[in-house]
Design a protein around this motif. Structure first.
Motif, PDB file in Angstrom:
ATOM      1  N   ARG A 117       0.843  -1.180   0.000  1.00 24.25           N
ATOM      2  CA  ARG A 117       0.000   0.000   0.000  1.00 24.25           C
ATOM      3  C   ARG A 117       0.890   1.244   0.000  1.00 24.25           C
ATOM      4  N   GLY A 118       0.270   2.406   0.110  1.00 21.60           N
ATOM      5  CA  GLY A 118       1.008   3.656   0.141  1.00 21.60           C
ATOM      6  C   GLY A 118       0.490   4.630  -0.902  1.00 21.60           C
ATOM      7  N   GLU A 119       0.920   5.900  -0.803  1.00 18.73           N
ATOM      8  CA  GLU A 119       0.406   6.959  -1.660  1.00 18.73           C
ATOM      9  C   GLU A 119       0.675   6.693  -3.143  1.00 18.73           C
ATOM     10  N   THR A 120       1.914   6.293  -3.470  1.00 19.74           N
ATOM     11  CA  THR A 120       2.244   6.078  -4.870  1.00 19.74           C
ATOM     12  C   THR A 120       1.576   4.822  -5.403  1.00 19.74           C
ATOM     13  N   VAL A 121       1.462   3.796  -4.557  1.00 14.72           N
ATOM     14  CA  VAL A 121       0.750   2.579  -4.949  1.00 14.72           C
ATOM     15  C   VAL A 121      -0.689   2.921  -5.322  1.00 14.72           C
ATOM     16  N   THR A 122      -1.327   3.750  -4.498  1.00 15.28           N
ATOM     17  CA  THR A 122      -2.705   4.163  -4.771  1.00 15.28           C
ATOM     18  C   THR A 122      -2.799   4.932  -6.091  1.00 15.28           C
ATOM     19  N   THR A 123      -1.844   5.839  -6.317  1.00 13.08           N
ATOM     20  CA  THR A 123      -1.847   6.629  -7.553  1.00 13.08           C
ATOM     21  C   THR A 123      -1.690   5.745  -8.778  1.00 13.08           C
ATOM     22  N   VAL A 124      -0.714   4.846  -8.752  1.00 12.64           N
ATOM     23  CA  VAL A 124      -0.451   3.979  -9.905  1.00 12.64           C
ATOM     24  C   VAL A 124      -1.634   3.051 -10.164  1.00 12.64           C
ATOM     25  N   THR A 125      -2.192   2.479  -9.093  1.00 14.71           N
ATOM     26  CA  THR A 125      -3.337   1.580  -9.236  1.00 14.71           C
ATOM     27  C   THR A 125      -4.538   2.318  -9.821  1.00 14.71           C
ATOM     28  N   CYS A 126      -4.762   3.545  -9.347  1.00 15.40           N
ATOM     29  CA  CYS A 126      -5.881   4.365  -9.824  1.00 15.40           C
ATOM     30  C   CYS A 126      -5.740   4.679 -11.315  1.00 15.40           C
ATOM     31  N   ALA A 127      -4.543   5.118 -11.744  1.00 19.61           N
ATOM     32  CA  ALA A 127      -4.347   5.496 -13.141  1.00 19.61           C
ATOM     33  C   ALA A 127      -4.398   4.276 -14.064  1.00 19.61           C
ATOM     34  N   ALA A 128      -3.863   3.144 -13.586  1.00 21.77           N
ATOM     35  CA  ALA A 128      -3.928   1.918 -14.389  1.00 21.77           C
ATOM     36  C   ALA A 128      -5.374   1.467 -14.564  1.00 21.77           C
ATOM     37  N   LYS A 129      -6.149   1.560 -13.494  1.00 25.37           N
ATOM     38  CA  LYS A 129      -7.566   1.183 -13.560  1.00 25.37           C
ATOM     39  C   LYS A 129      -8.312   2.065 -14.558  1.00 25.37           C
ATOM     40  N   ALA A 130      -8.017   3.368 -14.536  1.00 31.42           N
ATOM     41  CA  ALA A 130      -8.658   4.287 -15.480  1.00 31.42           C
ATOM     42  C   ALA A 130      -8.294   3.936 -16.923  1.00 31.42           C
TER      43      ALA A 130
END
Length: 413
Positions: free
Chosen positions: A50-63
């Motif tokens: 987890r973590g801030e960058t993990v959340t960012t990367v996961t969010c953008a990949a999902k989009a």
């Protein structure tokens, strides 16, 4: 054919369709760096990342239509995995010639703030015994920029212990990492340390060339989603806000000594209605930046705009733009061609001149400092600072002065 074979055929077809509809999975590697990337044990002993960058990367990949499968490994092994096509991508990496040769970088997925932490109030990087984490982004950057590294260790906590014992006299690390260490009761005391800003470090997702060839449209979709996915991670810290506030007030005082801002507002274009402003704005945006309307050329040639242009030039690298905006949100003077004529729907205007969410009149000394924004055209991080303008009699602003600042230059002053 009986009912049972028909039923089995239907189930097989449904399963096939589900498999087709399932999101493809992006295999990524990263490294431990709280609070950006953190490995922890979830239920039944399974690893959770987890973590801030993990959340960012996961969010953008999902989009972009992809799921993510993220593995935590040491940084050197992460680069090896990317080279050997064991992983599709690697984050969060500082740009380097080594990575650029084997992969393509995304827009930034995180923004770190690197400081030298020292016992001495006045560091001398060329002479200091510098310590850094082995294999880190900081180590790679120091080597690429000609710094001499005295010691490389396995963890930030070790750097603090070495500082305390005098083995090194400067440790380079991210500000947020240091804040995390400060909450750890087993970490050596750091109250006596001095911090010295070095640079903002934009960290990227690197996608291997093989993945890029197979899925050429992924990166553009991923990049498009990043600004929304990063969100609050680009907010300025209290330390940064204080420094930007002090710097901006000095700049504004100097500018007011060079230019009568009220006179400049009055000399600018005076549209009669918002509809007229919006009509001009539509035409303005349609031709910018390849061309400019006669009105834009007229505004750029105004004496006030020429003063703003010359003043910005005296702060080359620090001041990225200057705009004088009237009470309708329209450009009255500008240091360079802007992307749009109407600024009235943007926070840099609304937070100062007023909107439905700002019911109280702004104080004459109020400043609005925006979050950090990444400018892909210059690959720099910028902010805008807005100040309200008043006549002697008015209790509400009759205009707004907007400064664009390069945040790295601003923090280095």
């Amino acid at each position: 054919m009986g009912y049972r074979p028909l039923a089995l055929a239907a189930i097989a077809l449904l399963s096939f369709q589900v498999c087709l509809a399932k999101q493809p999975s992006l295999n990524l590697v990263t490294f431990e760096a709280p609070p950006y990337q953190i490995a922890s044990v979830a239920g039944r002993g399974s690893a959770s990342i987890r973590g801030e960058t993990v959340t960012t990367v996961t969010c953008a990949a999902k989009a972009a239509g992809w799921a993510t499968n993220i593995t935590m490994v040491p940084q050197k092994r992460a680069i090896y995995s990317l080279k050997r096509n064991i992983a599709d991508g690697y984050f969060a990496a500082d740009p380097s010639a080594e990575l650029d040769a084997i992969a393509r970088q995304s827009y930034p997925v995180a923004l770190e703030k690197w400081y030298f932490f020292t016992l001495d109030a006045s560091p001398k990087p060329s002479n200091d015994r510098i310590g850094v984490v082995d294999g880190s982004n900081e180590e790679a950057w120091l080597k690429a920029n000609g710094y001499n590294i005295y010691l490389s260790v396995t963890s930030p906590k070790q750097l603090l212990a070495l500082l305390e014992r005098g083995r090194i006299n400067a440790a380079l690390m991210d500000e947020r990492v240091m804040q995390g260490l400060n909450t750890d009761p087993t970490t050596p005391a750091i109250d006596s340390l001095h911090s010295h800003f070095l640079r903002y470090a934009p960290l990227h997702l690197y996608l291997g060339d093989a993945f890029q060839v197979t899925y050429p449209n992924f990166l553009s979709a991923f990049n498009e989603a990043l600004p929304t996915c990063m969100g609050k991670n680009l907010q300025l810290s209290e330390r940064e806000l204080t420094q930007i506030d002090e710097l901006t007030r000095r700049l504004l005082a100097e500018l007011r000594g060079l230019l009568d801002l009220q006179q400049a507002l009055n000399a600018g274009q005076q549209p009669n209605t918002l509809a007229e402003v919006l009509s001009i704005d539509s035409k303005w945006q349609a031709v910018t930046p390849d061309s400019k309307l006669p009105l834009a050329a007229h505004i750029l040639n105004l004496p006030a705009s020429q003063t703003l242009k010359n003043w910005q030039g005296s702060y080359q690298g620090l001041v990225t733009e200057v705009m004088l905006v009237n009470s309708m949100g329209a450009i009255a003077a500008m240091s360079q061609l802007t992307s749009d004529y109407w600024q009235g729907d943007e926070p840099k205007f609304l937070e100062v001149a007023g909107s439905e969410s700002t019911t109280e009149p702004r104080d004459r000394n109020f400043l609005f400092i925006s979050p950090i924004r990444y400018d892909q055209s210059t690959t720099r991080f910028q902010i805008t600072v807005s100040a309200p303008l008043f006549t002697d009699e008015d209790k509400t602003p009759n205009g707004v002065l907007v400064l664009g600042l390069d945040i790295e230059e601003a923090m280095g002053i």
